[in-house]
Design a protein around this motif. Structure first.
Motif, PDB file in Angstrom:
ATOM      1  N   MET A  61      40.324  40.897  45.711  1.00 22.01           N
ATOM      2  CA  MET A  61      39.561  41.938  46.669  1.00 22.01           C
ATOM      3  C   MET A  61      38.989  41.072  47.970  1.00 22.01           C
ATOM      4  O   MET A  61      38.795  40.023  47.793  1.00 22.01           O
ATOM      5  N   GLY A  62      38.964  41.723  49.015  1.00 16.21           N
ATOM      6  CA  GLY A  62      38.592  41.162  50.392  1.00 16.21           C
ATOM      7  C   GLY A  62      39.493  40.116  50.969  1.00 16.21           C
ATOM      8  O   GLY A  62      40.542  40.614  51.317  1.00 16.21           O
ATOM      9  N   GLN A  63      39.122  38.900  50.750  1.00 16.02           N
ATOM     10  CA  GLN A  63      40.008  37.815  50.967  1.00 16.02           C
ATOM     11  C   GLN A  63      40.096  36.727  49.992  1.00 16.02           C
ATOM     12  O   GLN A  63      39.211  36.474  49.261  1.00 16.02           O
ATOM     13  N   VAL A  64      41.456  36.164  50.074  1.00 19.33           N
ATOM     14  CA  VAL A  64      41.656  35.452  48.978  1.00 19.33           C
ATOM     15  C   VAL A  64      42.377  34.079  49.735  1.00 19.33           C
ATOM     16  O   VAL A  64      43.567  34.532  50.330  1.00 19.33           O
ATOM     17  N   GLY A  65      41.896  32.999  49.785  1.00 17.08           N
ATOM     18  CA  GLY A  65      42.464  31.915  50.603  1.00 17.08           C
ATOM     19  C   GLY A  65      42.265  30.465  50.133  1.00 17.08           C
ATOM     20  O   GLY A  65      41.350  30.308  49.271  1.00 17.08           O
ATOM     21  N   GLY A  66      43.096  29.608  50.903  1.00 18.68           N
ATOM     22  CA  GLY A  66      42.612  28.105  50.425  1.00 18.68           C
ATOM     23  C   GLY A  66      42.946  27.827  48.974  1.00 18.68           C
ATOM     24  O   GLY A  66      43.953  28.284  48.187  1.00 18.68           O
ATOM     25  N   PRO A  67      42.091  27.013  48.203  1.00 22.14           N
ATOM     26  CA  PRO A  67      42.170  26.733  47.072  1.00 22.14           C
ATOM     27  C   PRO A  67      42.082  27.881  46.001  1.00 22.14           C
ATOM     28  O   PRO A  67      42.528  27.918  44.771  1.00 22.14           O
ATOM     29  N   ALA A  68      41.598  29.291  46.323  1.00 24.36           N
ATOM     30  CA  ALA A  68      41.434  30.105  45.482  1.00 24.36           C
ATOM     31  C   ALA A  68      42.618  30.824  45.345  1.00 24.36           C
ATOM     32  O   ALA A  68      43.040  31.424  44.324  1.00 24.36           O
ATOM     33  N   ILE A  69      43.869  30.508  46.048  1.00 21.53           N
ATOM     34  CA  ILE A  69      45.223  30.959  45.877  1.00 21.53           C
ATOM     35  C   ILE A  69      45.694  30.347  44.715  1.00 21.53           C
ATOM     36  O   ILE A  69      46.367  31.232  43.805  1.00 21.53           O
ATOM     37  N   GLY A  70      45.407  29.018  44.608  1.00 18.43           N
ATOM     38  CA  GLY A  70      45.954  28.311  43.188  1.00 18.43           C
ATOM     39  C   GLY A  70      45.156  28.989  41.943  1.00 18.43           C
ATOM     40  O   GLY A  70      45.934  29.126  40.779  1.00 18.43           O
ATOM     41  N   VAL A  71      43.972  29.315  41.924  1.00 14.51           N
ATOM     42  CA  VAL A  71      43.402  29.936  40.867  1.00 14.51           C
ATOM     43  C   VAL A  71      44.009  31.286  40.552  1.00 14.51           C
ATOM     44  O   VAL A  71      44.441  31.572  39.263  1.00 14.51           O
ATOM     45  N   LEU A  72      44.326  32.113  41.448  1.00 14.42           N
ATOM     46  CA  LEU A  72      44.862  33.422  41.463  1.00 14.42           C
ATOM     47  C   LEU A  72      46.294  33.037  40.755  1.00 14.42           C
ATOM     48  O   LEU A  72      46.958  33.622  39.838  1.00 14.42           O
ATOM     49  N   SER A  73      47.067  32.006  41.176  1.00 15.17           N
ATOM     50  CA  SER A  73      48.543  31.816  40.761  1.00 15.17           C
ATOM     51  C   SER A  73      48.621  31.614  39.263  1.00 15.17           C
ATOM     52  O   SER A  73      49.655  31.957  38.797  1.00 15.17           O
ATOM     53  N   VAL A  74      47.643  30.997  38.665  1.00 17.82           N
ATOM     54  CA  VAL A  74      47.746  30.603  37.102  1.00 17.82           C
ATOM     55  C   VAL A  74      47.307  31.613  36.208  1.00 17.82           C
ATOM     56  O   VAL A  74      47.521  31.749  35.148  1.00 17.82           O
ATOM     57  N   CYS A  75      46.855  32.835  36.689  1.00 15.46           N
ATOM     58  CA  CYS A  75      46.481  34.086  35.873  1.00 15.46           C
ATOM     59  C   CYS A  75      47.789  35.011  35.273  1.00 15.46           C
ATOM     60  O   CYS A  75      48.789  35.051  36.137  1.00 15.46           O
ATOM     61  N   SER A  76      47.754  35.295  34.426  1.00 15.87           N
ATOM     62  CA  SER A  76      49.014  36.020  33.648  1.00 15.87           C
ATOM     63  C   SER A  76      49.279  37.348  34.337  1.00 15.87           C
ATOM     64  O   SER A  76      50.444  37.650  34.410  1.00 15.87           O
ATOM     65  N   ARG A  77      48.235  38.078  35.005  1.00 19.46           N
ATOM     66  CA  ARG A  77      48.873  39.168  35.818  1.00 19.46           C
ATOM     67  C   ARG A  77      47.979  39.230  36.952  1.00 19.46           C
ATOM     68  O   ARG A  77      46.808  38.995  36.983  1.00 19.46           O
ATOM     69  N   ARG A  78      48.597  39.320  38.187  1.00 13.35           N
ATOM     70  CA  ARG A  78      47.977  39.187  39.428  1.00 13.35           C
ATOM     71  C   ARG A  78      48.107  40.563  40.157  1.00 13.35           C
ATOM     72  O   ARG A  78      48.999  41.139  40.653  1.00 13.35           O
ATOM     73  N   SER A  79      46.897  41.064  40.455  1.00  9.17           N
ATOM     74  CA  SER A  79      46.943  42.283  41.305  1.00  9.17           C
ATOM     75  C   SER A  79      45.984  42.360  42.503  1.00  9.17           C
ATOM     76  O   SER A  79      45.171  41.215  42.429  1.00  9.17           O
ATOM     77  N   SER A  80      46.163  43.156  43.260  1.00  7.10           N
ATOM     78  CA  SER A  80      45.484  43.339  44.519  1.00  7.10           C
ATOM     79  C   SER A  80      45.096  44.699  44.915  1.00  7.10           C
ATOM     80  O   SER A  80      45.731  45.372  44.754  1.00  7.10           O
ATOM     81  N   MET A  81      43.726  44.805  45.661  1.00  6.95           N
ATOM     82  CA  MET A  81      43.687  45.882  46.308  1.00  6.95           C
ATOM     83  C   MET A  81      44.566  46.043  47.510  1.00  6.95           C
ATOM     84  O   MET A  81      44.978  44.896  47.930  1.00  6.95           O
ATOM     85  N   PRO A  82      44.584  47.196  48.050  1.00  7.85           N
ATOM     86  CA  PRO A  82      45.849  47.199  49.135  1.00  7.85           C
ATOM     87  C   PRO A  82      45.162  46.709  50.517  1.00  7.85           C
ATOM     88  O   PRO A  82      46.031  46.094  51.284  1.00  7.85           O
ATOM     89  N   SER A  83      43.928  46.501  50.766  1.00 11.13           N
ATOM     90  CA  SER A  83      43.636  45.852  51.875  1.00 11.13           C
ATOM     91  C   SER A  83      43.135  44.240  51.939  1.00 11.13           C
ATOM     92  O   SER A  83      42.713  43.959  52.744  1.00 11.13           O
ATOM     93  N   THR A  84      43.315  43.894  50.735  1.00 12.83           N
ATOM     94  CA  THR A  84      43.080  42.412  50.671  1.00 12.83           C
ATOM     95  C   THR A  84      44.083  41.646  51.565  1.00 12.83           C
ATOM     96  O   THR A  84      45.019  41.963  51.991  1.00 12.83           O
ATOM     97  N   ARG A  85      43.352  40.546  51.916  1.00 14.75           N
ATOM     98  CA  ARG A  85      43.883  39.622  52.986  1.00 14.75           C
ATOM     99  C   ARG A  85      44.287  38.308  52.359  1.00 14.75           C
ATOM    100  O   ARG A  85      43.362  37.833  51.468  1.00 14.75           O
ATOM    101  N   PHE A  86      45.255  37.756  52.534  1.00 17.97           N
ATOM    102  CA  PHE A  86      45.483  36.454  51.820  1.00 17.97           C
ATOM    103  C   PHE A  86      45.787  35.349  52.863  1.00 17.97           C
ATOM    104  O   PHE A  86      46.531  35.651  53.831  1.00 17.97           O
TER     105      PHE A  86
END
Length: 197
Positions: free
Chosen positions: A82-107
């Motif tokens: 949600m909102g913004q995902v960047g920098g090191p948080a991208i790595g945290v996201l990457s190891v999750c078993s399912r990765r979803s996003s709200m339509p307006s999220t920025r990466f």
């Protein structure tokens, strides 16, 4: 009820529904809280945990630690960005078993900012440690998105910004959540208040 009380009530309601929130910079306090909540929910049950991510920056070492925690859990972790995902948080996201996003999220794929205080003779050792962390981070992220590690590292070096659709095309997320869309329902249990009795 003051704002502090309301925040505590909301955090408890989310926790009861197996939802953990990673919000703001990934610092010591946030990484410790998120790790502890994930491990506690792992110990309390076998159903998936939903990790809501809205974090644009933070520590690379803490991201690697949180990535380790998620990968070692006995329950799946479903991320919702949600909102913004960047920098090191991208790595945290990457190891999750399912990765979803709200339509307006920025990466934002960009190297984390680093501050250090060290003696001159420690700088070389620190730089080597940082280089090794960065290599491990980009290799793990590359494996998760199915891209070559050098392409992932280059994307971070160039500071690539992406929409939700571009992040899905890149392999960062599996789906974009839309109301009544063809794509899956948002991960995790429904959030809301139960009717009063």
């Amino acid at each position: 009820m003051n704002d502090g009380d309301w925040s505590q009530v909301l955090a408890q309601r989310l926790f009861e529904q197996r939802v953990v929130v990673l919000h703001g910079p990934l610092d010591d306090a946030t990484a410790t809280r998120v790790s502890a909540e994930l491990m506690t929910l792992d110990a309390e049950g076998d159903t998936a945990v939903s990790l809501r991510i809205d974090s644009g920056d933070g520590s690379l070492a803490l991201a690697l630690t949180l990535m380790d925690v998620i990968e070692l859990l006995g329950v799946p972790v479903h991320a919702l960005c949600m909102g913004q995902v960047g920098g090191p948080a991208i790595g945290v996201l990457s190891v999750c078993s399912r990765r979803s996003s709200m339509p307006s999220t920025r990466f934002s794929l960009r190297e984390p900012t680093t501050e250090m205080q060290a003696r001159a003779r420690e700088v070389e050792r620190w730089a080597q440690l940082r280089s090794d962390e960065w290599r491990r981070f980009t290799e793990r992220l590359a494996a998760a998105v199915g891209r070559p590690a050098d392409l992932v590292a280059e994307s971070f070096s160039n500071g690539v910004f992406m929409s939700a659709q571009e992040a899905m095309d890149f392999g960062l997320i599996d789906e974009i959540c839309r109301p009544k869309g063809e794509i899956h329902q948002m991960p995790g249990p429904p959030i809301g208040f139960r009717p009063r009795r």
